[in-house]
Design a protein around this motif. Structure first.
Motif, PDB file in Angstrom:
ATOM      1  N   LEU A  18      53.036 -34.372  -8.553  1.00 26.52           N
ATOM      2  CA  LEU A  18      53.675 -33.058  -8.379  1.00 26.52           C
ATOM      3  C   LEU A  18      55.181 -33.193  -8.150  1.00 26.52           C
ATOM      4  N   LEU A  19      55.626 -34.417  -7.778  1.00 23.24           N
ATOM      5  CA  LEU A  19      57.028 -34.578  -7.384  1.00 23.24           C
ATOM      6  C   LEU A  19      58.050 -34.150  -8.451  1.00 23.24           C
ATOM      7  N   PRO A  20      57.868 -34.567  -9.731  1.00 21.82           N
ATOM      8  CA  PRO A  20      58.880 -34.170 -10.727  1.00 21.82           C
ATOM      9  C   PRO A  20      59.033 -32.654 -10.822  1.00 21.82           C
ATOM     10  N   GLN A  21      57.898 -31.953 -10.772  1.00 21.19           N
ATOM     11  CA  GLN A  21      57.932 -30.496 -10.839  1.00 21.19           C
ATOM     12  C   GLN A  21      58.642 -29.919  -9.607  1.00 21.19           C
ATOM     13  N   MET A  22      58.372 -30.516  -8.460  1.00 20.75           N
ATOM     14  CA  MET A  22      59.007 -30.054  -7.223  1.00 20.75           C
ATOM     15  C   MET A  22      60.515 -30.243  -7.287  1.00 20.75           C
ATOM     16  N   ILE A  23      60.919 -31.417  -7.772  1.00 17.87           N
ATOM     17  CA  ILE A  23      62.356 -31.697  -7.857  1.00 17.87           C
ATOM     18  C   ILE A  23      63.009 -30.706  -8.820  1.00 17.87           C
ATOM     19  N   ALA A  24      62.342 -30.466  -9.969  1.00 19.48           N
ATOM     20  CA  ALA A  24      62.899 -29.540 -10.956  1.00 19.48           C
ATOM     21  C   ALA A  24      63.060 -28.143 -10.360  1.00 19.48           C
ATOM     22  N   LEU A  25      62.073 -27.714  -9.584  1.00 19.78           N
ATOM     23  CA  LEU A  25      62.137 -26.373  -8.985  1.00 19.78           C
ATOM     24  C   LEU A  25      63.302 -26.262  -7.991  1.00 19.78           C
ATOM     25  N   LEU A  26      63.537 -27.313  -7.225  1.00 16.92           N
ATOM     26  CA  LEU A  26      64.666 -27.276  -6.292  1.00 16.92           C
ATOM     27  C   LEU A  26      65.985 -27.324  -7.050  1.00 16.92           C
TER      28      LEU A  26
END
Ligand code: UDP
Ligand code: MG
Length: 315
Positions: free
Chosen positions: A102-110
Motif C-alpha cells: 500500500l505504501l506507493p499509493q500512500m506516498i502518491a496520495l500525500l
C-alpha cells in the motif's frame, strides 16, 4: 523526492522481521524515495535485538532503539515517531499485517497535496476469532457514541503522515496513550484505504483477549468522560426515585395505617444501591488512577541501546 521514515514496533518478532524487512525494503526502493527504518525493540526476549544489530551494521537505512523492558506497543510507536525525521512517517507492524504494497499509493496520495495522512483500515476481520470481532465491533460502536473523537472501525495504526501531523501527534505527550484516538483527535485531512485482512506472516499475536479488553477500557477512559456523567446522572435518578418511594411509604402509613412489610426486599435494595455506589466509585477511581499516573510525569520508555546519535530528542 520526500524522505519516508518507517517506524516498526517489535516485540519478539525474530520470525517475521526478516520477511518484513525484505518485502518493505523492496517496495520502498521501487518508489525512488529516500527512506529510513526505525525499529523499536520493545524488550524482546528472543533474538530480535541481535537481528536488528546485524541489520543496522549491514544497512545504513536502518536504525534501532532498544527498551530496557517491555513498555507496550504505544510506547514503542511514540519512541519511533519522536525520532523519525522523514517528511512522511509511517507506523507499521512487523508481522506484515500492514501490507507494504500500500505504501506507493500512500506516498502518491500525500504527494498530490490533497491529504495530510493516508490511513489503512481492514474491510473484513477474516481469520480472527468471531468472538473477538464481535467485541471489537461493540467497542467501536460504543466509543464513537460516547466520545467526540472519531475512531474509525477496523482502523489500523498503519498510516503515512505528513511531518506536520507527526509533530502534532508527538506534541500530545500523555503517558496513557491510545493512538487510534490520538490520530483522530489531532484531525488533519485523512484518506482511508480499505484492504482485506491479512493474517500474521510468522510468529504469534502478542495480544491476549484480556490485554485487548484492558486496551479498550483504557481507550474509552482516555477519550470520553461519559462514564463519569452516567454515574452522576444515575445517582441523581436514584435519589429522585428513593424520594418518591419515601413519600409513598409515609402516605401509606399515615392514611391507610399500613406499615410496610418486607425484610427481603429491603436487603435487596440495600445491596443493589451498595453495588451501584461501588461501581461508580470504581469508575471515578479509574479516572483518578489515570490522572495519578499522568502527574508522575514518568518517561514513556527507557532506552538502553541504540545506534542513533540523536536520542536526546527522545524522551
Ligand atoms: N508489539 C510491541 N509491543 C507489545 C506488543 C506488540 O511492540 O507489547 C508490536 C508487535 O511486535 C507488532 C505490533 O506491535 O509489530 C502488533 O502486534 P501484534 O501483531 O501482536 O498485534 P495484532 O496484529 O494481533 O493486533
Ligand atoms: Mg499483527
Amino acid at each position: 523526492m520526500p524522505k519516508v521514515s518507517i517506524v516498526v514496533p517489535c516485540y519478539n518478532e525474530q520470525e517475521s522481521l526478516p520477511l518484513f524487512f525484505t518485502e518493505t525494503e523492496a517496495v520502498l526502493r521501487e518508489t525512488g524515495c529516500d527512506y529510513e527504518f526505525i525499529f523499536i525493540d520493545d524488550g524482546s526476549t528472543d533474538e530480535t535485538l541481535s537481528f536488528l544489530r546485524q541489520l543496522a551494521m549491514r544497512d545504513t537505512h536502518v536504525t534501532y532503539l532498544s527498551f530496557s523492558r517491555n513498555f507496550g506497543k504505544e510506547a514503542a510507536m511514540y519512541a519511533g515517531l519522536c525520532s523519525a525525521d522523514g517528511d512522511y512517517v509511517a507506523v507499521m507492524d512487523a508481522d506484515l499485517q500492514d501490507p507494504p504494497s500500500l505504501l506507493p499509493q500512500m506516498i502518491a496520495l500525500l504527494e498530490s497535496g490533497e491529504y495530510d495522512s493516508v490511513a489503512a483500515r481492514r474491510k473484513t476481520r477474516k481469520g480472527e476469532p468471531p468472538i473477538r470481532s464481535w467485541f471489537a465491533r461493540r467497542f467501536y460502536h460504543l466509543i464513537n457514541r460516547i466520545s467526540d473523537t472519531d475512531v474509525v472501525e477496523g482502523a489500523r495504526d498503519f498510516r503515512l503522515m505528513r511531518r506536520e501531523m507527526v509533530d502534532a501527534v508527538v506534541s500530545l505527550s500523555e503517558s496513557n496513550r491510545f493512538s487510534k484516538g490520538i490520530f483522530g483527535w489531532v484531525g488533519f485531512r485523512t484518506c482511508w484505504l480499505s484492504y482485506d485482512n491479512v493474517e500474521r506472516a510468522a510468529g504469534k499475536t502478542k495480544w491476549s483477549f484480556w490485554k485487548l479488553a484492558k486496551y479498550a477500557v483504557d481507550g474509552i477512559i482516555n477519550f470520553s468522560q461519559a462514564p463519569l456523567s452516567i454515574a452522576s446522572w444515575g445517582g441523581m435518578l436514584m435519589t429522585l426515585v428513593s424520594f418518591l418511594m419515601l413519600i409513598i411509604i409515609i402516605v401509606r402509613r399515615l392514611i391507610f395505617g399500613d406499615p410496610v412489610a418486607g425484610w427481603a426486599s429491603l436487603i435487596c435494595v440495600i445491596i443493589f444501591i451498595g453495588g451501584l455506589q461501588l461501581f461508580c466509585l470504581g469508575v471515578m477511581g479509574q479516572y483518578l488512577a489515570k490522572t495519578y499516573m499522568e502527574t508522575k510525569r514518568r518517561p514513556h520508555f527507557i532506552i538502553t541501546e541504540t545506534n542513533r546519535s540523536d536520542t536526546r530528542r527522545i524522551r
